[in-house]
Design an enzyme around this catalytic site. Structure first.
Site, short mmCIF file in Angstrom:
data_model
loop_
_atom_site.label_atom_id
_atom_site.label_comp_id
_atom_site.label_asym_id
_atom_site.label_seq_id
_atom_site.Cartn_x
_atom_site.Cartn_y
_atom_site.Cartn_z
CE LYS A 217 1.35 0.41 -9.06
NZ LYS A 217 1.76 -0.70 -9.63
CE LYS A 269 5.32 1.99 -8.02
NZ LYS A 269 5.22 0.92 -8.66
#
Length: 348
Positions: A217, A269
């Site tokens: 992320k 992400k």
């Protein structure tokens, strides 16, 4: 230039010892829609799509988000309806984010561990509505629930305290499982978060609850609209715990750690700015891989389409196909239900 090379340069057909030139004609496999459909290497299926959904405490009706046209903060009733609609479209899962009332936020994110906090209430609502027909996921992170907007507990110097945060994550995992989550999404990027969540779940006999680790992320500029969606109170940034976009090898290290700690699924992400990372993670992972097509990616397509600059539906399908092609077996996207309906009708 020879006669032979001249004819090639002008795109004509000429005789060679091997027959006509060009002998290879890939365009034969593109001659019509039926042919293109038959030989497509990457396909989307509704079951691969996961719908992120926001539910706002105290909302009596859906609250539209200015930066994400078509996306809302749900009321409890409208969330139930959205879950049913997702089931009917064949969507694979729903990821829930709770938005507590501002007055209930505090330094340690108490609403996130309150059995009657909005996220836990929403989990019970959705499970009672759809049962096991839809995989119900919950955001295992504190940022929506803290008055400072960070994903963890702060120390005396205002820094995110990794280990104190893990204690809060363990409690969150337990209450989310009790509320009905099939999957908890460990998204805070704290070192050791997957192992702590796994131990907490196993400790209450919930070996059946899976962990989707946000293994990779990045600290991204594309999260902006999401912060409106969750009513973020963030002060500062998250660069001390989310990853640096300049780094690729670090992603593989994070993946290895999460797998060793017991992650059942892993995620990258954002999606589109990190397709190269997604490919590397997909090549290395021995568990299912997801990618999150985040709020900024959604907002850019919708804004460009609203201005007439791109074909909205084609752009949506092209971006989702790119994420699948890069290696994601599951895609979190705000278009999940809409695209699933297209696919079910054969509109795309």
């Amino acid at each position: 230039m020879s006669t032979h090379s001249s004819s090639i340069a002008h795109g004509s057909t000429s005789s060679t010892p091997y027959g006509s030139f060009p002998g290879a004609r890939p365009r034969r496999l593109r001659v019509n829609a039926a042919m293109r459909r038959m030989v497509a290497e990457t396909r989307l299926h509704p079951a691969e799509l996961i719908l992120p959904a926001f539910v706002a405490e105290g909302a009596n009706e859906p609250l539209p988000l200015g930066s994400m046209p078509g996306v809302v903060q749900h009321s409890r009733d409208s969330l139930r309806k959205a879950a049913v609609e997702a089931v009917e479209a064949g969507v694979g899962g729903i990821m829930l984010f709770g938005v507590p009332e501002e007055s209930k936020k505090d330094a340690i994110g108490t609403p996130g561990t309150d059995p009657d906090g909005i996220l836990q209430v929403a989990l019970r609502d959705v499970r009672s509505e759809v049962g096991d027909e839809l995989i119900v996921m919950s955001d295992l992170c504190l940022d929506e629930h803290t008055d400072h907007g960070h994903c963890g507990v702060l120390d005396a110097e205002g820094r995110v305290d990794n280990d104190a945060t893990l204690e809060r994550y363990a409690e969150m995992a337990r209450v989310q499982a009790d509320a009905g989550a099939h999957v908890v999404g460990a998204s805070g990027m704290m070192d050791g978060q997957v192992g702590v969540a796994r131990a907490a779940l196993d400790g209450i006999g919930r070996q059946d609850v899976s962990i989707l680790a946000y293994a990779v992320k990045y600290a991204s500029a594309f999260y902006g609209p999401f912060r409106e969606a969750v009513g973020s109170s963030l002060k500062g940034d998250r660069k001390t715990y989310q990853q640096d976009g300049a780094n690729a090898r670090e992603a593989l290290r994070e993946l290895a750690l999460d797998l060793a700690e017991g992650a059942d699924m892993v995620m990258v992400k954002p999606a589109l700015p990190y397709l190269d990372i997604l490919r590397r993670i997909a090549d290395e992972s021995d568990v299912p891989v997801a990618a999150y097509q985040i709020s900024g990616e959604y907002a850019m397509v919708e804004a460009a389409a609203a201005n007439g600059w791109i074909d909205r539906d084609r752009a949506i399908m092209e971006t989702l196909t790119s994420v699948r092609r890069a290696g994601a077996g599951m895609v979190l996207t705000y278009w999940a239900t809409e695209v699933a309906q297209w696919l079910s009708r054969g509109d795309v």
